[in-house]
Design a protein around this motif. Structure first.
Motif, mmCIF file in Angstrom:
data_model
loop_
_atom_site.group_PDB
_atom_site.id
_atom_site.type_symbol
_atom_site.label_atom_id
_atom_site.label_comp_id
_atom_site.label_asym_id
_atom_site.label_seq_id
_atom_site.Cartn_x
_atom_site.Cartn_y
_atom_site.Cartn_z
ATOM 1 N N ALA A 1 -4.728 -6.250 -7.188
ATOM 2 C CA ALA A 1 -5.244 -6.292 -5.823
ATOM 3 C C ALA A 1 -5.301 -4.894 -5.223
ATOM 4 N N ASP A 2 -6.305 -4.709 -4.398
ATOM 5 C CA ASP A 2 -6.533 -3.478 -3.652
ATOM 6 C C ASP A 2 -6.128 -3.790 -2.209
ATOM 7 N N ILE A 3 -4.988 -3.229 -1.793
ATOM 8 C CA ILE A 3 -4.352 -3.659 -0.551
ATOM 9 C C ILE A 3 -4.017 -2.485 0.344
ATOM 10 N N ALA A 4 -4.223 -2.680 1.650
ATOM 11 C CA ALA A 4 -3.704 -1.752 2.646
ATOM 12 C C ALA A 4 -2.433 -2.374 3.220
ATOM 13 N N ASP A 5 -1.332 -1.656 3.162
ATOM 14 C CA ASP A 5 -0.081 -2.227 3.663
ATOM 15 C C ASP A 5 0.034 -1.982 5.153
ATOM 16 N N ILE A 6 0.816 -2.837 5.798
ATOM 17 C CA ILE A 6 0.882 -2.840 7.248
ATOM 18 C C ILE A 6 1.707 -1.688 7.790
ATOM 19 N N VAL A 7 2.508 -1.062 6.958
ATOM 20 C CA VAL A 7 3.389 0.011 7.425
ATOM 21 C C VAL A 7 2.620 1.324 7.527
ATOM 22 N N THR A 8 1.932 1.664 6.434
ATOM 23 C CA THR A 8 1.238 2.960 6.393
ATOM 24 C C THR A 8 -0.264 2.844 6.611
ATOM 25 N N LEU A 9 -0.809 1.625 6.476
ATOM 26 C CA LEU A 9 -2.254 1.362 6.529
ATOM 27 C C LEU A 9 -3.009 2.081 5.419
ATOM 28 N N SER A 10 -2.289 2.650 4.468
ATOM 29 C CA SER A 10 -2.960 3.302 3.350
ATOM 30 C C SER A 10 -3.352 2.248 2.324
ATOM 31 N N ARG A 11 -4.447 2.494 1.669
ATOM 32 C CA ARG A 11 -5.037 1.532 0.734
ATOM 33 C C ARG A 11 -4.740 1.964 -0.696
ATOM 34 N N ARG A 12 -4.255 1.023 -1.499
ATOM 35 C CA ARG A 12 -3.968 1.289 -2.907
ATOM 36 C C ARG A 12 -4.556 0.200 -3.752
ATOM 37 N N GLY A 13 -5.103 0.565 -4.904
ATOM 38 C CA GLY A 13 -5.685 -0.419 -5.794
ATOM 39 C C GLY A 13 -4.834 -0.715 -7.007
ATOM 40 N N ASP A 14 -3.584 -0.332 -6.976
ATOM 41 C CA ASP A 14 -2.745 -0.467 -8.172
ATOM 42 C C ASP A 14 -1.593 -1.433 -7.982
ATOM 43 N N TYR A 15 -1.837 -2.483 -7.216
ATOM 44 C CA TYR A 15 -0.848 -3.550 -7.150
ATOM 45 C C TYR A 15 -1.124 -4.527 -8.290
ATOM 46 N N TRP A 16 -0.078 -4.820 -9.066
ATOM 47 C CA TRP A 16 -0.218 -5.680 -10.238
ATOM 48 C C TRP A 16 0.832 -6.782 -10.215
ATOM 49 N N GLY A 17 0.442 -7.929 -10.754
ATOM 50 C CA GLY A 17 1.403 -8.992 -10.979
ATOM 51 C C GLY A 17 2.157 -8.744 -12.269
#
Length: 122
Positions: free
Chosen positions: A97-113
């Motif tokens: 998943a490509d996610i922006a986290d709520i803390v930093t609002l930065s977007r990362r595409g390297d979230y893996w299960g």
């Protein structure tokens, strides 16, 4: 912190079906692209299918017409419906998943299960 949890793998006979699920949780602001990748023994990880937040999909040629990716934005969940499975589909399947986290609002595409094993065999 963001987590992706997969479920739904298993052993199935050729021609059978399986449905994989992946739920994202944690400090999520927005989820952009979600997808499924797979890695067979001795091979590199490869893309299976992706889906954008708006529902645009992309499939590997090897799975077109057999696999269907879908998602529920409200549930932060993506599914992979796999039909007409072949022995060559045997692999560990990973949710991405490509996610922006709520803390930093930065977007990362390297979230893996953690991966779920799919085995297609008699």
């Amino acid at each position: 912190q963001v987590q992706l949890v997969e479920s739904g793998g298993g052993l199935v006979q050729p021609g059978g079906s399986l449905r994989l699920s992946c739920a994202a949780s944690g400090s999520i602001f927005n989820i952009y692209v979600m997808g499924w990748y797979r890695q067979a023994p001795g091979k590199q990880r490869e893309l299976v299918a992706t889906i954008t937040r708006g529902g645009n999909t992309n499939y590997a040629d090897s799975v077109k017409g057999r696999f269907t990716i879908s998602r529920d934005n409200a549930k932060n969940t993506v599914w992979l419906q796999m039909n007409s499975l072949k022995p060559e589909d045997t692999a560990v399947y990973y949710c991405n998943a490509d996610i922006a986290d709520i803390v930093t609002l930065s977007r990362r595409g390297d979230y893996w299960g953690q991966g779920t094993q799919v085995t297609v065999s008699l």
